[in-house]
Design an enzyme around this catalytic site. Structure first.
Site, PDB file in Angstrom:
ATOM      1  CD  GLU A   1      -0.984   0.700   3.655  1.00 16.93           C
ATOM      2  OE1 GLU A   1      -1.402   1.870   3.456  1.00 16.93           O
ATOM      3  OE2 GLU A   1      -1.139   0.087   4.713  1.00 16.93           O
TER       4      GLU A   1
ATOM      5  CB  ALA B   1     -13.535   1.865   4.171  1.00 15.26           C
TER       6      ALA B   1
ATOM      7  CG  ASP C   1     -13.418   6.299  13.018  1.00 17.49           C
ATOM      8  OD1 ASP C   1     -13.320   5.617  11.978  1.00 17.49           O
ATOM      9  OD2 ASP C   1     -12.555   7.120  13.365  1.00 17.49           O
TER      10      ASP C   1
ATOM     11  CE  LYS D   1      -1.666   1.294  13.980  1.00 18.41           C
ATOM     12  NZ  LYS D   1      -2.309   0.425  13.187  1.00 18.41           N
TER      13      LYS D   1
HETATM   14  N1  PSU Z   1      -2.088   1.548  10.487  1.00 16.70           N
HETATM   15  C1  PSU Z   1      -0.755   1.823  10.516  1.00 16.70           C
HETATM   16  N2  PSU Z   1      -0.213   2.577   9.533  1.00 16.70           N
HETATM   17  C2  PSU Z   1      -0.966   3.059   8.510  1.00 16.70           C
HETATM   18  C3  PSU Z   1      -2.375   2.752   8.483  1.00 16.70           C
HETATM   19  C4  PSU Z   1      -2.882   2.001   9.481  1.00 16.70           C
HETATM   20  O1  PSU Z   1      -0.065   1.398  11.418  1.00 16.70           O
HETATM   21  O2  PSU Z   1      -0.421   3.764   7.651  1.00 16.70           O
HETATM   22  C5  PSU Z   1      -3.187   3.236   7.329  1.00 16.70           C
HETATM   23  C6  PSU Z   1      -3.519   2.070   6.375  1.00 16.70           C
HETATM   24  O3  PSU Z   1      -3.412   2.535   5.050  1.00 16.70           O
HETATM   25  C7  PSU Z   1      -4.963   1.767   6.700  1.00 16.70           C
HETATM   26  C8  PSU Z   1      -5.471   3.133   7.033  1.00 16.70           C
HETATM   27  O4  PSU Z   1      -5.673   1.184   5.645  1.00 16.70           O
HETATM   28  O5  PSU Z   1      -4.437   3.742   7.785  1.00 16.70           O
HETATM   29  C9  PSU Z   1      -6.754   3.098   7.813  1.00 16.70           C
HETATM   30  O6  PSU Z   1      -7.295   4.369   7.881  1.00 16.70           O
HETATM   31  P1  PSU Z   1      -8.776   4.559   8.405  1.00 16.70           P
HETATM   32  O7  PSU Z   1      -8.717   4.176   9.851  1.00 16.70           O
HETATM   33  O8  PSU Z   1      -9.050   6.011   8.187  1.00 16.70           O
HETATM   34  O9  PSU Z   1      -9.655   3.669   7.580  1.00 16.70           O
HETATM   35 MN    MN Z   2     -12.162   6.077  10.228  1.00 18.53          MN
END
Ligand code: PSU
Ligand code: MN
Length: 306
Positions: A27, A143, A140, A161
């Protein structure tokens, strides 16, 4: 297919496709919004090298000038790592970014979508998004979880995490039939630590075993992803009480500042890095590299049985 016109493969990935070599997706949110410069560039290059050394080909995925890039050049990696014109791109953002020819760093969800379109079955990252703490009032929920419910890509990560509500994240995945597999562990790792209070659904002890499970799922046409949780190496893990108190402080600050929506995860990661004096970043880099090794092994095995 209509989607083909939006995809652009790197030379290396194109050759891998033609010769039937194993390919591993990576990613780019982690590059643009998950790690600071220059560690983001260094880590990306090292992770790609680890994948090559295991006999697979890395395909780092991002949106550049409205095109879905499958495999990036060094200049493109450098651009994503430094530009502030790169949007964090999840499922909902893809149509707009493509149509308006903008740039996007793909999240786990968006990378899964693009990998699937490109015919890539295995994807390596650090951490997935999940159900956030207090989601019962904020709603929250990343996705990423909904994507895991429907898109056929196996995701190697270091568990969930504890900025998230790990228990609710597991419940969500269970509802959607997403297997959570521990790589050589019974316990779900929590990113910076090798353990959490939660169990995985299944433990596998080799990349062969993991590939066989992905193949069986495919045979049954069970749509959706697999979460492969690979613990951070012992020597890189952070002390549990230390990281827990840091995460609590970061969450409190996010709440106080009213951080919401897609800014939440990058804000928390940045705060945790600051409060750990960079130790969280060192751990993050180590676990991604460790995941790359395992993910490449799985991709190679899966390629042999398909
Ligand atoms: N966790 C990490 N580093 C990251 C992410 C998550 O330790 O960079 C990033 C990943 O790309 C994950 C995104 O898909 O954050 C999730 O964001 P959100 O919670 O807004 O969906
Ligand atoms: Mn979110």
């Amino acid at each position: 297919m209509n989607f083909e016109k939006w995809l652009e493969y790197s030379e290396e990935v194109m050759q891998a496709k033609e010769s039937g070599k194993a390919i591993v997706a990576l990613e780019s949110t982690i590059i643009s919004h998950g790690m600071p410069y220059p560690q983001n560039v260094e880590t990306t290059k090292e992770v790609e090298e680890i994948i090559r050394s295991q006999g697979a080909v890395p395909a780092t995925i991002a949106i550049i000038n409205g095109k879905i890039k499958i495999g990036l050049t060094e200049d493109e990696i450098e651009f994503l790592a430094q530009s502030n014109e790169v949007e964090k791109a999840s499922r909902r953002d893809l149509p707009y970014l493509l149509a308006s020819k903008k740039h996007g760093a793909t999240t786990v969800a968006a990378t899964m979508i693009c990998a699937n379109l490109a015919g890539i079955d295995v994807f390596v990252t650090g951490g997935i998004g999940g159900v956030h703490r207090e989601a019962e009032t904020t709603m929250d929920i990343s996705a990423d979880l909904q994507e895991l419910a429907q898109t056929n890509v196996a995701v190697v990560c270091a568990g969930a995490k504890s900025i998230l509500d790990i228990g609710l994240t597991l419940e969500y995945l269970e509802t959607h039939g997403v297997p959570v597999v521990g790589f050589e562990t019974d316990t779900l790792p929590a990113f910076y630590t090798r353990t959490s209070p939660f169990s995985v659904n299944f433990k596998v002890d080799s990349t062969e075993e993991m590939a066989a499970m992905i193949a069986a799922k495919r045979d049954l046409q069970l749509d959706g992803g697999v979460v492969i949780a690979n613990p951070i190496p012992e020597e890189d893990a952070l002390e549990e009480s230390f990281i827990t108190s840091v995460i609590e402080a970061a969450l409190a600050e996010a709440k106080q500042q009213g951080i919401a929506g897609k800014a939440v995860t990058p804000f928390l990661l940045g705060k945790v890095k600051e409060l750990t004096d960079g130790k969280s970043l060192t751990a993050n880099i180590a676990l991604v590299k460790n995941n790359a090794k395992v993910g490449a092994g799985i991709a190679v095995q899966l390629n042999e049985i398909s």
